[in-house]
Write a protein that holds these residues in place. Structure first.
Motif, PDB file in Angstrom:
ATOM      1  N   ILE A 149      53.454  33.573  40.016  1.00  0.00           N
ATOM      2  CA  ILE A 149      52.091  34.099  39.883  1.00  0.00           C
ATOM      3  C   ILE A 149      51.864  35.258  40.850  1.00  0.00           C
ATOM      4  CG2 ILE A 149      49.659  33.499  40.087  1.00  0.00           C
ATOM      5  CD1 ILE A 149      50.371  30.669  39.229  1.00  0.00           C
ATOM      6  N   GLU A 150      52.326  35.110  42.085  1.00  0.00           N
ATOM      7  CA  GLU A 150      52.148  36.185  43.065  1.00  0.00           C
ATOM      8  C   GLU A 150      52.956  37.419  42.684  1.00  0.00           C
ATOM      9  OE1 GLU A 150      50.054  36.375  45.502  1.00  0.00           O
ATOM     10  OE2 GLU A 150      49.258  34.363  45.087  1.00  0.00           O
ATOM     11  N   LEU A 151      54.148  37.215  42.116  1.00  0.00           N
ATOM     12  CA  LEU A 151      54.961  38.363  41.699  1.00  0.00           C
ATOM     13  C   LEU A 151      54.255  39.142  40.590  1.00  0.00           C
ATOM     14  CD1 LEU A 151      58.780  38.405  41.265  1.00  0.00           C
ATOM     15  CD2 LEU A 151      57.364  39.431  39.504  1.00  0.00           C
ATOM     16  N   ILE A 152      53.711  38.430  39.618  1.00  0.00           N
ATOM     17  CA  ILE A 152      53.015  39.098  38.518  1.00  0.00           C
ATOM     18  C   ILE A 152      51.762  39.800  39.023  1.00  0.00           C
ATOM     19  CG2 ILE A 152      51.818  38.701  36.337  1.00  0.00           C
ATOM     20  CD1 ILE A 152      53.734  36.397  35.822  1.00  0.00           C
ATOM     21  N   TYR A 167      45.000  44.265  40.107  1.00  0.00           N
ATOM     22  CA  TYR A 167      43.715  43.671  39.715  1.00  0.00           C
ATOM     23  C   TYR A 167      42.792  44.743  39.147  1.00  0.00           C
ATOM     24  CZ  TYR A 167      38.936  41.947  40.369  1.00  0.00           C
ATOM     25  OH  TYR A 167      37.617  41.621  40.189  1.00  0.00           O
ATOM     26  N   ARG A 168      42.179  44.445  37.994  1.00  0.00           N
ATOM     27  CA  ARG A 168      41.252  45.349  37.347  1.00  0.00           C
ATOM     28  C   ARG A 168      39.928  44.600  37.135  1.00  0.00           C
ATOM     29  NH1 ARG A 168      42.887  49.733  35.042  1.00  0.00           N
ATOM     30  NH2 ARG A 168      44.968  48.837  34.755  1.00  0.00           N
ATOM     31  N   ARG A 169      38.871  45.030  37.829  1.00  0.00           N
ATOM     32  CA  ARG A 169      37.590  44.313  37.744  1.00  0.00           C
ATOM     33  C   ARG A 169      36.879  44.581  36.429  1.00  0.00           C
ATOM     34  NH1 ARG A 169      32.265  45.406  39.123  1.00  0.00           N
ATOM     35  NH2 ARG A 169      32.847  47.505  39.817  1.00  0.00           N
ATOM     36  N   LYS A 170      36.840  45.830  35.983  1.00  0.00           N
ATOM     37  CA  LYS A 170      36.189  46.176  34.724  1.00  0.00           C
ATOM     38  C   LYS A 170      37.237  46.359  33.635  1.00  0.00           C
ATOM     39  CE  LYS A 170      32.156  48.491  36.716  1.00  0.00           C
ATOM     40  NZ  LYS A 170      31.361  49.751  36.739  1.00  0.00           N
ATOM     41  N   THR A 177      42.209  45.772  28.392  1.00  0.00           N
ATOM     42  CA  THR A 177      42.824  44.920  29.404  1.00  0.00           C
ATOM     43  C   THR A 177      41.866  44.735  30.559  1.00  0.00           C
ATOM     44  OG1 THR A 177      44.691  44.710  30.942  1.00  0.00           O
ATOM     45  CG2 THR A 177      43.930  46.928  30.456  1.00  0.00           C
ATOM     46  N   ILE A 178      41.971  43.589  31.214  1.00  0.00           N
ATOM     47  CA  ILE A 178      41.100  43.255  32.335  1.00  0.00           C
ATOM     48  C   ILE A 178      41.834  42.275  33.233  1.00  0.00           C
ATOM     49  CG2 ILE A 178      39.986  41.260  31.258  1.00  0.00           C
ATOM     50  CD1 ILE A 178      37.338  42.188  32.485  1.00  0.00           C
ATOM     51  N   GLY A 179      41.424  42.195  34.478  1.00  0.00           N
ATOM     52  CA  GLY A 179      42.055  41.269  35.414  1.00  0.00           C
ATOM     53  C   GLY A 179      43.488  41.653  35.696  1.00  0.00           C
ATOM     54  N   TYR A 180      44.384  40.666  35.643  1.00  0.00           N
ATOM     55  CA  TYR A 180      45.814  40.877  35.891  1.00  0.00           C
ATOM     56  C   TYR A 180      46.560  40.971  34.557  1.00  0.00           C
ATOM     57  CZ  TYR A 180      44.678  39.510  40.675  1.00  0.00           C
ATOM     58  OH  TYR A 180      44.134  39.431  41.932  1.00  0.00           O
ATOM     59  N   ASP A 204      38.402  34.533  38.830  1.00  0.00           N
ATOM     60  CA  ASP A 204      38.451  34.372  37.380  1.00  0.00           C
ATOM     61  C   ASP A 204      39.642  35.113  36.780  1.00  0.00           C
ATOM     62  OD1 ASP A 204      36.175  32.855  37.553  1.00  0.00           O
ATOM     63  OD2 ASP A 204      34.822  34.529  37.106  1.00  0.00           O
ATOM     64  N   ALA A 205      40.015  36.257  37.364  1.00  0.00           N
ATOM     65  CA  ALA A 205      41.181  36.989  36.862  1.00  0.00           C
ATOM     66  C   ALA A 205      42.463  36.174  37.055  1.00  0.00           C
ATOM     67  CB  ALA A 205      41.297  38.330  37.574  1.00  0.00           C
ATOM     68  N   GLU A 206      42.581  35.485  38.201  1.00  0.00           N
ATOM     69  CA  GLU A 206      43.749  34.624  38.407  1.00  0.00           C
ATOM     70  C   GLU A 206      43.742  33.453  37.439  1.00  0.00           C
ATOM     71  OE1 GLU A 206      46.006  32.191  42.036  1.00  0.00           O
ATOM     72  OE2 GLU A 206      44.252  33.485  42.443  1.00  0.00           O
ATOM     73  N   ALA A 207      42.549  32.918  37.137  1.00  0.00           N
ATOM     74  CA  ALA A 207      42.475  31.827  36.161  1.00  0.00           C
ATOM     75  C   ALA A 207      42.896  32.305  34.773  1.00  0.00           C
ATOM     76  CB  ALA A 207      41.054  31.273  36.122  1.00  0.00           C
ATOM     77  N   LEU A 208      42.495  33.524  34.386  1.00  0.00           N
ATOM     78  CA  LEU A 208      42.933  34.079  33.106  1.00  0.00           C
ATOM     79  C   LEU A 208      44.445  34.292  33.080  1.00  0.00           C
ATOM     80  CD1 LEU A 208      40.116  36.701  32.369  1.00  0.00           C
ATOM     81  CD2 LEU A 208      40.505  34.515  31.197  1.00  0.00           C
ATOM     82  N   LEU A 209      45.012  34.699  34.215  1.00  0.00           N
ATOM     83  CA  LEU A 209      46.459  34.885  34.277  1.00  0.00           C
ATOM     84  C   LEU A 209      47.185  33.559  34.083  1.00  0.00           C
ATOM     85  CD1 LEU A 209      49.000  36.563  34.859  1.00  0.00           C
ATOM     86  CD2 LEU A 209      48.565  36.229  37.307  1.00  0.00           C
ATOM     87  N   ILE A 210      46.705  32.503  34.748  1.00  0.00           N
ATOM     88  CA  ILE A 210      47.334  31.192  34.586  1.00  0.00           C
ATOM     89  C   ILE A 210      47.207  30.723  33.132  1.00  0.00           C
ATOM     90  CG2 ILE A 210      47.211  28.780  35.305  1.00  0.00           C
ATOM     91  CD1 ILE A 210      46.292  29.756  38.042  1.00  0.00           C
ATOM     92  N   TYR A 211      46.072  31.025  32.510  1.00  0.00           N
ATOM     93  CA  TYR A 211      45.891  30.662  31.097  1.00  0.00           C
ATOM     94  C   TYR A 211      46.907  31.399  30.221  1.00  0.00           C
ATOM     95  CZ  TYR A 211      43.766  30.519  26.467  1.00  0.00           C
ATOM     96  OH  TYR A 211      43.539  30.356  25.126  1.00  0.00           O
TER      97      TYR A 211
END
Length: 360
Positions: free
Chosen positions: A6-9, A15-18, A28-31, A47-54
């Motif tokens: 996760i940290e590598l990705i 990180y993209r907020r908007k 695209t948004i977040g990671y 929330d961006a990290e949660a979307l990445l894990i999803y």
């Protein structure tokens, strides 16, 4: 999947907020999240990290389904990060997955580095960021859980692997910069010029090649000394004794100037001796010795390369063995030309002048 993947990705995606629109039209948004991204959306880092894990749930499930070889945690994390970047469809048809299922894990790690190109401005280029990302994923893949295996240099000296020369890019990787113009993402080439290397220090010691050439030149000068033919002594008329009127006291030479040759008193009626004819210019000895030294070094280096290089499988004309023999021939030619010119110089110009011409 562990925290390392996760940290590598996150480190390479950024990180993209908007939400922003990519050049291919997707949002695209977040990671690197694209499934639910839309215009005007915003997301926090948590929330961006949660979307990445999803997003990684589907990636991990696909990697588990398609791989039949036992893997360590580091290998599994690296493959998930790799598949997330290139896409599941590309990963399913890649040589990386095929080699892993064959049990060739080291070859699979090397095959990961081949995914370093991207389409940009109508051409397929090697992207600098992808080269670095593949290197990080390969490092994580090759990190053993039980510790590193010993590979001491005195016991296993590395040799060039001619089978993997395709991994070296033939063109310099391109650095791309990302900029946001409103809600669109624009990629541009990084035109920042590379820093120029500092000029060499004049006090720096000479290179080993120059030092070896100078030592060889000194040895050749000791073996073949510079023999210059001396002109025959010409009979000079004895000067008459100067009279008391013409005799002048000797003056002291000025300090700091080069001492001039003593003057000879010549009467006005006595003809001046003719100046000796200028000898034709000769080839200087140091360039010839340097040419011979360069020829010997090229020939020795070609022999070393010819007996140590591994021939390529295709056996083409530009194989390491063929190049080494070609350089060896150049070295022999340089030494032969230098030897011929030095022997011709030692023979002297007088011998050639005394030889009878074709008409007697």
């Amino acid at each position: 999947m562990s925290k390392a993947a996760i940290e590598l990705i996150k480190r390479f995606e950024g990180y993209r907020r908007k939400a922003a629109q990519a050049p291919d039209g997707r949002w695209t948004i977040g990671y690197g999240h694209t499934q639910t991204a839309r215009a005007g959306a915003e997301v926090s880092e948590q929330d961006a990290e949660a979307l990445l894990i999803y997003d990684l749930i589907g990636v991990a499930h696909a990697v588990n389904e398609w791989i039949f070889t036992p893997l360590t945690q580091n290998q599994f994390d690296a493959l998930c990060a790799f598949a997330f970047n290139i896409g599941l469809e590309n990963f399913r048809h890649s040589g990386v997955l095929r080699r892993i299922n064959e049990g060739a894990l080291i070859e699979a790690a090397c095959a990961m580095e081949l995914w370093r190109r991207a389409d940009f401005e109508g051409e397929r280029i090697i992207v600098d960021a992808l080269v670095r990302r593949r290197a990080a994923e390969k490092t994580l893949f090759l990190t053993p859980a039980e510790g590193w295996l010993a590979a001491p240099t005195p016991l296993l000296p590395p040799k060039l692997d001619a089978d993997r020369t395709g991994l070296v890019p033939s063109q310099a990787p391109v650095a791309l910069r990302e900029a946001a113009e409103g809600e669109r993402i624009v990629l541009t080439r990084d035109e920042t010029p590379a820093p120029r290397p500092a000029p060499p220090d004049e006090t720096e010691e000479e290179s080993p090649v120059v030092a070896a050439a100078a030592a060889l030149t000194q040895r050749l000068q000791a073996i073949l000394p510079d023999i210059e033919p001396k002109p025959a002594a010409e009979a000079e008329p004895e000067p008459e004794a100067p009279s008391a009127e013409s005799a002048k006291p000797e003056t002291a030479e000025p300090v700091g100037e080069t001492a001039a040759a003593p003057l000879r008193m010549v009467p006005r009626s006595e003809p001046q001796p003719a100046a000796p004819a200028a000898t034709p210019a000769r080839v200087a000895t140091p360039p010839l010795l340097l040419l011979a030294a360069v020829g010997l070094m090229l020939f020795g280096w070609a022999l070393y390369w010819a007996f140590s290089a591994q021939p390529t499988e295709d056996g083409g004309i530009l194989s390491p063995l063929a190049i080494s023999w070609f350089i060896g021939v150049i070295g022999i030619g340089c030494f032969g030309v230098a030897a011929y010119l030095m022997l011709e110089r030692l023979g002297g110009e007088d011998d050639r002048l005394d030889r009878p011409g074709p008409l007697g």
